[in-house]
Design a protein around this motif. Sequence first.
Motif, PDB file in Angstrom:
ATOM      1  N   LYS A 425       0.660  -1.039  -0.083  1.00 32.63           N
ATOM      2  CA  LYS A 425       0.049  -0.009  -0.082  1.00 32.63           C
ATOM      3  C   LYS A 425       0.882   1.437   0.112  1.00 32.63           C
ATOM      4  O   LYS A 425       0.502   2.222  -0.809  1.00 32.63           O
ATOM      5  N   ASP A 426       1.805   1.184   0.658  1.00 39.56           N
ATOM      6  CA  ASP A 426       2.759   2.332   0.954  1.00 39.56           C
ATOM      7  C   ASP A 426       3.700   2.426  -0.555  1.00 39.56           C
ATOM      8  O   ASP A 426       3.691   3.779  -0.940  1.00 39.56           O
ATOM      9  N   TRP A 427       3.636   1.322  -1.182  1.00 39.86           N
ATOM     10  CA  TRP A 427       4.537   1.630  -2.406  1.00 39.86           C
ATOM     11  C   TRP A 427       3.532   1.984  -3.363  1.00 39.86           C
ATOM     12  O   TRP A 427       3.957   3.030  -4.239  1.00 39.86           O
ATOM     13  N   VAL A 428       2.070   1.892  -3.437  1.00 41.23           N
ATOM     14  CA  VAL A 428       1.420   2.463  -4.227  1.00 41.23           C
ATOM     15  C   VAL A 428       1.098   4.055  -4.212  1.00 41.23           C
ATOM     16  O   VAL A 428       1.208   4.906  -4.820  1.00 41.23           O
ATOM     17  N   ALA A 429       1.274   4.350  -2.804  1.00 40.89           N
ATOM     18  CA  ALA A 429       1.148   5.822  -2.263  1.00 40.89           C
ATOM     19  C   ALA A 429       2.089   6.705  -2.684  1.00 40.89           C
ATOM     20  O   ALA A 429       2.144   7.747  -3.231  1.00 40.89           O
ATOM     21  N   ILE A 431       4.299   6.031  -5.131  1.00 38.42           N
ATOM     22  CA  ILE A 431       4.162   6.331  -6.567  1.00 38.42           C
ATOM     23  C   ILE A 431       3.377   7.507  -6.985  1.00 38.42           C
ATOM     24  O   ILE A 431       3.609   8.361  -7.531  1.00 38.42           O
ATOM     25  N   GLN A 432       2.272   7.464  -6.225  1.00 41.87           N
ATOM     26  CA  GLN A 432       1.367   8.663  -6.417  1.00 41.87           C
ATOM     27  C   GLN A 432       2.078   9.819  -6.074  1.00 41.87           C
ATOM     28  O   GLN A 432       1.914  11.018  -6.731  1.00 41.87           O
ATOM     29  N   MET A 433       2.616   9.689  -4.826  1.00 46.43           N
ATOM     30  CA  MET A 433       3.340  11.057  -4.330  1.00 46.43           C
ATOM     31  C   MET A 433       4.383  11.538  -5.269  1.00 46.43           C
ATOM     32  O   MET A 433       4.465  12.574  -5.185  1.00 46.43           O
TER      33      MET A 433
END
Lengths: 772, 133
Positions: A425-429, A431-433
């Motif tokens: 989840k942190d990884w996806v977040a 990327i968006q950041m």
Amino acid sequence: MFRFQSLDEDCTLEEEEEGQVEGDNDIDQFNDDTFGAGAVDDDWQEEHARLAQLDEGVRDLLAEGDVSSASLPPPAGSVPHPSSLPRPSASTLPPPGLEERGGGDLAESLTRLLLGSDPAIAGVGAAESDRSCFPSMSHAQGLSASLQASLLSYQQHQHILHRGPPPLPQMNSHSIWENSMGFGPVSISPGLVTHMEDSPLMSIIKEVGLPKRPPTMRAEDCLDLSERVPPPRSSSPIIGSPPVRAVPIGTPPKQPLSHAFNQQIHCPTAVHVQAPVQHRYPPPFPERLSPNTLLNIAVSCPGGNSPLCRPPFPAGVGPILSQIQRAQLLNSQMGPFPRGGPGPPPMLPGGSVGFRPFFSQPPPRLGPHPAPPNHNPIRHNTTHLHPQHRRMLTQRMQSRGDRGGRGGDRRSRDPYSNLMTQKEKDWVARIQMMQLQSTDPYLDDYYYQNYYEKMEKRLERDKDSIRKEPTTKLITPQVAKFEQTYRPVQFAGSLGKLTVSSVNNPRKMIDAVVTTRTDDEEKREKQVWNKRRQILYTVEKVYSLLLEVQDFEKKFLQTPEEQREALLDQHKTHTLQLYNSLKEKEWDDRVSDEQCLMIMSVRKGKRLMSRLLPFLPPPQAAAVLMGIARNLPGLAKKDKQDQVLCWLVEPVAIVIQSMSSSALTDLLQELQGSEGQLPRVLQNKFGVTLLYLILSEGERMQSSDPNCQLMDDNRWTELVFSVTRELLKVPSSSLSPPLFTPPNLLSLFSRYVDRQRLELLQEKLQITALSR
Amino acid sequence: MNYMPGTASLIEDIDKKHLVLLRDGRTLIGILRSIDQFANLVLHQTVERIHVGKKFGDIPRGIFVVRGENVVLLGEVDLDKECDQILQRVSIEEILEEQRIEQLAKQESERLKLQAVKERGLSIPKADTLDDF
């Protein structure tokens, strides 16, 4: 053969474990002395003889009965190590048989024998062997119980003995035995065969097989995380290029190990990696056997329908299944240890890949697993336990948890939740950041910034009214330039610069050289293009200057007090540059027609001019206007397609209003210019509008200021006369309608023409009397 | 309320029941298990719900992996409100039958319309079937 191959395959996939185990055990895998020639003593022959004798003795005993588990003193398990046997705990099994027969003496003698062969553990083992003998003897029956105890004690010894060389390469040696509970007689793969001779124990196993695994163990142990097999580590050096993997770069991290790789991908500054020197010993027996495969081996044998006849158990399935189990573990650990789940698993593989009770089907029916609060730490320790032992522990904990965590909400009962780890989840977040990072938000996201400011202002205003919480985005911190410099990978101790090509730094394959063709025609064409390009380039330059000047206001408001002076100066220089851009030669103070025209010949240039005019000082603006007027026919012709000259109307109007009367007269004259210019001007919308503007301005001057200099010489009058003449002469069709008609034209014309003509003019130009 | 940019806002929706509307018109209802940066979705225990008029039918589908670009919208299903529905639930066969009938009716009306238009001498250009954009 086939089996051997498959085992081998699995072998390679589990290299990771090896490294981890090593770390745990501080074993120098690659040291010759440990495993290679140096490790073997000179008297291996002697030892072999001894063991052969032992083998015979054991065989006799076992021939009489089943194999039951009793514990051979665990140190015995370390005996085969010089011959690199995988199963130290294998030694536990046949001797149990012995013991059962009443071979307490035999066990002891065995112990002594085996212990004696390994000087490292001689002392230790002996002391404990007796101790461990007793408990196991008492559990002579009950396969699992005794096995459990034996393994338990073995485990304990393992811990103690870990300073010595490991029982066998990597594979947590006991693991195989723990798994292979349910095996029937095992026909060991050829890989093992080579070492069969060395070990009496192995031969025993070959004949007798392994104890059957109790089927009841399946369900309870599905939560065990130790079944996770980390993915294979790539063998390519991690230098410059992303590691070779089957999965594309965009995949989320699966394991903590792969997270490191991802790090590398995102931050190319991870450099200076020395290729890890790895020389391995070819595994005599596939030490990398995943427990899955082992299970399959075992299961296959009795039935004859070997699962290995099918494609080997894909190692990839392992992690996936265990992901579900990991998820379940997480579920059961809801609450205080939401992140506890991923923690232990990475640590486990090293020590306990072993324990995987079953793997043939994913855990289907999982009842609710209420979360015992202290699940986590205990879980970790249970990995080394006998399965039954562990089961008992979990049962105990569950019962405790049952009493406590009855009121868990629905989510805690969902066995499939938390399939997506927090890390993912942190990884996806992240990327968006990362996509939002920007050094200059006003440049990158102008509209959002403005919108945001407006919102804030509005909220401030409405503070007293209903306070609705605004949706504010989480904006990434201003991490400005963190990865700007990419230093190419350098090898330590290398001579010269070695080129390593990677995704970020592809190797130059072709030397592209620019060659100019000297064809005449091309030259001409090029010249034309060059000229155009030149114009466009000039336009762009002036535009950027203009934008700077225009943004001055905003920037001024934003900068703090101290910097305002500097900003002001900057602004002045910019505006100055802006003026200069219109001059052709630096020393010529006059606005150059050439330059202006050049700019105006391009659509963008016209727009630029319209934006530029307000910023010019009056004399220069007037000069520009003169230029435009003078060349209006030409401009109008060029503009036929675009019709963008009309953009100029507004700024031109402003300029005109600030013009002096003489200038105005001049302008009118310019507009009329050469013979035949006026009709052409009249044909163009902008031209007509311009004319009207001039006339109306003149009229305004006359009517407002009686001392106006407009009438000083006859020029104005004459010009107006000629204009009116022209207007009357020109057919209506070729008279283009203006953008707007100034109201005071009628009064102007009424001054100069008689009534008849006035009416005609009125009709033609559709100037109504109302506009007076 | 602070929300994360882009797909990251879906993180909060994980492990919750969602209704997903796809570009081809299908409606899927499932528990959102996993996402990625393209908003590809992994739906668990998915059910495809077909609506015809006031009736609807569910077809259990299992696990769905939906490519992000094919999602029109998605929203969390309120489990409490799901219980009291105005729509009537019917069996799969029935709803498929109803859907077929509806399709036929639509085609028929479309055909009639086209014919009427042709009679008047006009022509409506047929929309390309793959024209999603």
